[in-house]
Write an enzyme that holds these catalytic residues in place. Structure first.
Site: not given
Length: 351
Positions: A110, A114, A175, A177-178, A217, A246
């Site tokens: 994925n 966010f 994460s 993805n940022t 996390k 994560n």
């Protein structure tokens, strides 16, 4: 029932199937048919972070980002549900498509980014939830256009908003993805951010007359040196707990899959080994008083037991729920129950 629905859901775009699955789950809850979907496990009380959990199996953040399905998810038998990641302002996330299944590997990639409706919307949803069946975690992050130098402002804003409603709060700095977010795990940045948030946490505890645990996390892609540094910082700052881990940016376990080149975080079965290694190393280096939540790659009760054996006090699943369905919750609780009961029967518990 999930075995019947899965072929249809897997025939759809992954993100559309995600939405339909949650809508169906909500319908089952509201019509009282959840028992046809999931068999609730018997209680297995577990203490961690100064809280008492009905059982040690939880839902990881990401499935219900805005807290719209809290009660329906609890009805599946989770001992705790973590919603989010939430940011101060609403944001669309990354362009679609951004969610991909790798069925041959029981994995998901994925790059959602966010996507959420903002912290105020989540607060309204949480206030409406009945929350009879378990404990609620709220996962907080920063908006993608907020520079890392100002990240504390975003985290503090969310912390203040959700503090009165959460049973625990997770700080997501891991994460992939940022852009730039994982840089906040670097030792100096981590110490600065978490020390400021710890001060805010204690101030909020005094203001509200209750202390809500705050967890951090971490990523599975940290080097051993970075894991050791993170453990040192988080231990010295006395964070209430750590979630390991994560999603991963490593693709070695799915090399050759047509989707392997998709950008984003990889979760599911290929993550089990590395996430458990990080968990084990953190357990060896953090104070014993700092509980860990093990997450990453749990597809069976045996996988959940492996996390507990590596030092987790609690476990979470997400991708396994997509591939196995709600039965995974019951299987994990019962496997952990057997592990706990083994010494009393004269058996040797897993190391």
């Amino acid at each position: 029932m999930y075995s019947l629905a899965r072929p249809f859901l897997f025939s759809l775009d992954a993100e559309r199937a995600h939405g339909l699955g949650l809508s169906a789950l909500e319908l089952a809850y509201r019509t009282g048919t959840t028992p046809l979907v999931a068999r609730r496990p018997a209680p297995l009380p577990t203490n961690a972070f100064g809280l008492r959990f009905p059982n040690p199996v939880g839902l990881a953040a990401g499935l219900d980002k805005n807290g719209e399905h809290i009660d329906a998810l609890f009805a599946l038998g989770f001992g705790f549900v973590e919603i989010g990641t939430i940011t101060p302002r609403p944001q669309e996330g990354n362009p679609k498509p951004r969610l991909f299944r790798l069925p041959a590997h029981q994995a998901i990639i994925n790059r959602m980014g966010f996507n959420n409706q903002g912290v105020d919307a989540l607060v309204r949803n949480v206030e409406r939830a009945q929350r009879r069946d378990g404990l609620l975690g709220i996962n907080i992050g920063k908006n993608k256009d907020t520079p890392n130098e100002q990240a504390f402002d975003d985290y503090q804003h969310c912390l203040q908003k959700v503090y009165p409603l959460a049973d625990y709060i997770t700080v997501n700095i891991s994460s992939p993805n940022t852009a730039g977010l994982r840089e906040l795990q670097e030792e100096t940045a981590l110490r600065q951010l978490v020390s400021q948030l710890r001060e805010s946490q204690e101030a909020l505890a005094a203001k509200h007359g209750k202390r809500v645990p705050m967890l951090v996390k971490v990523a599975p892609d940290l080097s051993d040196r970075d894991i050791d540094a993170a453990a040192r910082v988080l231990g010295e700052l006395k964070v209430d707990g750590v979630i390991a881990t994560n999603t991963t940016i490593d693709r070695s376990a799915v090399a050759g899959d047509p989707r392997a080149s998709e950008a984003g975080g990889l979760s599911g079965a290929p993550l089990l080994g590395q996430s458990t290694l990080v968990l084990r190393r953190l357990r060896a280096r953090l104070p014993e008083s700092t509980p860990l939540i093990g997450v990453g790659g749990i597809q069976s009760g045996a996988d959940a037991v492996a996390k507990m054996a590596a030092g987790a006090a609690l476990v979470q699943c997400y991708s396994g729920l997509i591939f196995r369905g709600p039965a995974l919750v019951h299987d994990c609780v019962e496997a952990i129950r057997r592990r706990r009961e083994a010494p009393s029967r004269g058996a040797v518990a897993p190391l």
